[in-house]
Design an enzyme around this catalytic site. Structure first.
Site, PDB file in Angstrom:
ATOM      1  N   SER A 168     -31.991  -4.565  14.069  1.00 44.25           N
ATOM      2  CA  SER A 168     -32.779  -5.379  13.154  1.00 44.25           C
ATOM      3  C   SER A 168     -34.032  -5.915  13.831  1.00 44.25           C
ATOM      4  CB  SER A 168     -31.944  -6.556  12.647  1.00 44.25           C
ATOM      5  OG  SER A 168     -30.825  -6.109  11.920  1.00 44.25           O
ATOM      6  N   LYS A 220     -22.762 -16.793   9.251  1.00 39.24           N
ATOM      7  CA  LYS A 220     -24.039 -17.235   8.687  1.00 39.24           C
ATOM      8  C   LYS A 220     -24.316 -16.538   7.354  1.00 39.24           C
ATOM      9  CE  LYS A 220     -28.720 -18.377  10.185  1.00 39.24           C
ATOM     10  NZ  LYS A 220     -29.623 -18.453  11.342  1.00 39.24           N
ATOM     11  N   ASP A 221     -24.059 -15.226   7.302  1.00 34.54           N
ATOM     12  CA  ASP A 221     -24.218 -14.501   6.040  1.00 34.54           C
ATOM     13  C   ASP A 221     -23.250 -15.026   4.984  1.00 34.54           C
ATOM     14  OD1 ASP A 221     -26.241 -12.947   7.011  1.00 34.54           O
ATOM     15  OD2 ASP A 221     -25.023 -11.160   7.338  1.00 34.54           O
ATOM     16  N   GLU A 266     -38.089  -7.683 -19.062  1.00 36.51           N
ATOM     17  CA  GLU A 266     -37.408  -8.700 -18.267  1.00 36.51           C
ATOM     18  C   GLU A 266     -38.357  -9.245 -17.206  1.00 36.51           C
ATOM     19  OE1 GLU A 266     -34.824  -9.893 -19.630  1.00 36.51           O
ATOM     20  OE2 GLU A 266     -33.069  -9.101 -18.586  1.00 36.51           O
ATOM     21  N   HIS A 297     -29.155   0.480  11.854  1.00 36.87           N
ATOM     22  CA  HIS A 297     -28.368   0.383  13.078  1.00 36.87           C
ATOM     23  C   HIS A 297     -28.861   1.318  14.175  1.00 36.87           C
ATOM     24  CE1 HIS A 297     -24.679  -2.097  11.908  1.00 36.87           C
ATOM     25  NE2 HIS A 297     -25.547  -2.218  10.917  1.00 36.87           N
TER      26      HIS A 297
END
Length: 410
Positions: free
Chosen positions: A222, A246-247, A290, A218
């Protein structure tokens, strides 16, 4: 609530206004997650930061519930996991959510990392933001490795034995480090206890580093698919409701796929050998970690020398820390780099090839293929990236985000 640009928000609710006057948490949320100006051209790859955050919260919540029913002792650990699956109300669901959640957490983070690399989100002034992200990735790997040991199955035990033994390759202090990790002279009860404690603790450290990651995000805002900074209000939109919606959509789609694995293929991403109780006298035919560790495991095995393999494996992660200074290109986004964007796709294929090699025994064609893939991995970062950045001619950048968005819409 009423607010205007450049003035602190005024809350109509008297209770919220009273609290905010003394502890301005609501003003912070309003500024950073409501009116925060965000580039207007985000694509769905930008959803994976929010998705990773949701998965982190889910992993902590399910992990705390599992911890209340798990017994960190070599004689009882395996049976306590079986009890969770069979006797604890909805214990099977909590365990499958946690077990598959680790894989889907890594899926979200790997996409997040490659998105950052493709669009140049590590370049100035976001270097520290990128470094914090790599630290989160390292903490995730440590947490996942220790968590994989806890079920105390065959692959848990032998995976812990093999991976911790790697530190013995370090000259002079290697054997002492292994003894310290084990808490003795073999993987036994002290090892399980300290791995359990660290597995419980590290996610909360991850939360703290994620908070720093978000604060750093912030400060300069972004990055975006064009890799250019906003020139004015016409280039941005408020974070809410545009990107919260949207997220939210991206999170729901991701959770649907995650739920499909939890309910229909819960063991698809795991190893069947881990449903056999750990036995130090019986070595599995093929010890494999894994899937999210497999590329690094392949790099480790690609080097014939043990110390060289360990150094190469750690260097494969360490090179990410210096990535902002290895890239010499004048532009951020691969959108305007006609040559390098294809090499980024080659890097993705290379990592997948390493994963396939790591999943198979180190014999036959898998050995030279893993060695070639390892050479390309380091060639990409240490040679190709600095050299191509200087000689490649990028495409012209658009004058602003708004011009590019409106031109595309037209």
């Amino acid at each position: 609530m009423a607010t205007s640009h450049g003035t602190p928000p005024v809350f109509n609710n008297k209770v919220i206004a009273w609290i905010d006057h003394r502890l301005p948490i609501f003003s912070y949320l309003e500024k950073e997650y409501h009116t925060f100006p965000t580039p207007r051209n985000f694509n769905y790859f930008w959803n994976f930061g929010a998705i990773a955050t949701v998965m982190l919260v889910l992993m902590i919540a399910t992990g705390v519930v599992l911890a209340t029913n798990y017994t960190p002792h070599t004689t009882m650990a395996f049976d306590s996991v079986e009890r969770i699956m069979r006797d604890v109300p909805q214990g099977w669901l909590i365990r499958y959510l946690h077990m598959n959640g680790a894989s889907f957490f890594f899926i979200a983070v790997y996409i997040h990392i490659f998105r950052g690399m493709y669009y140049g989100s590590y370049k100035s002034p976001r270097e520290l933001l990128w470094i914090l992200g790599v630290i989160i990735f390292l903490l995730m790997m440590a947490t996942a490795f220790m968590g994989y040991v806890l079920p105390w199955g065959q692959m848990s035990f032998w995976g812990a034995t093999v991976i911790t033994n790697l530190f013995s390759a370090i000259p002079v202090v290697g054997d002492s480090i292994v003894t310290w990790l084990w808490g003795g002279f073999a993987v036994e009860n002290p090892t399980l206890n300290r791995f359990y404690a660290l597995h419980y603790l590290l996610p909360f450290i991850i939360v703290a580093v994620v908070a720093l990651h978000v604060v750093a995000l912030h400060v300069h805002g972004s990055n975006n698919p064009l890799g250019i900074d906003p020139k004015g209000p016409q280039d941005t939109v408020p974070f809410h409701p545009y990107y919260t919606m949207k997220d939210g959509f991206g999170v729901v789609v991701f959770l649907i796929i995650y739920g499909a694995f939890v309910f229909f293929q819960p063991n698809y991403l795991g190893d069947a050998a881990n449903y056999i109780e750990a036995n130090p006298l019986v070595t599995p035919t093929h010890i494999v970690p894994e899937w999210y560790f497999l590329p690094f495991y392949a790099i480790l095995r690609a080097i014939p020398d043990k110390l060289g393999g360990v150094l190469a494996m750690f260097a494969a992660i360490g090179v990410l820390f210096v990535l902002p200074w290895l890239d010499t290109s004048r532009v951020r986004s691969c959108t305007f780099r006609p040559i390098y964007k294809w090499f980024m796709l080659v890097l993705v294929v290379d990592v997948i090839v390493l994963g396939v090699c790591g999943a198979n025994p180190p014999e036959g064609w898998y050995v030279p293929i893993a060695q070639l893939a390892t050479v390309y991995y380091f060639f990409h970062f240490l040679i190709l990236l600095p050299v191509l950045g200087k000689i490649e001619r990028p495409l012209p950048l658009p004058p602003s985000i708004a011009d590019a968005v409106l031109k595309k819409a037209g």
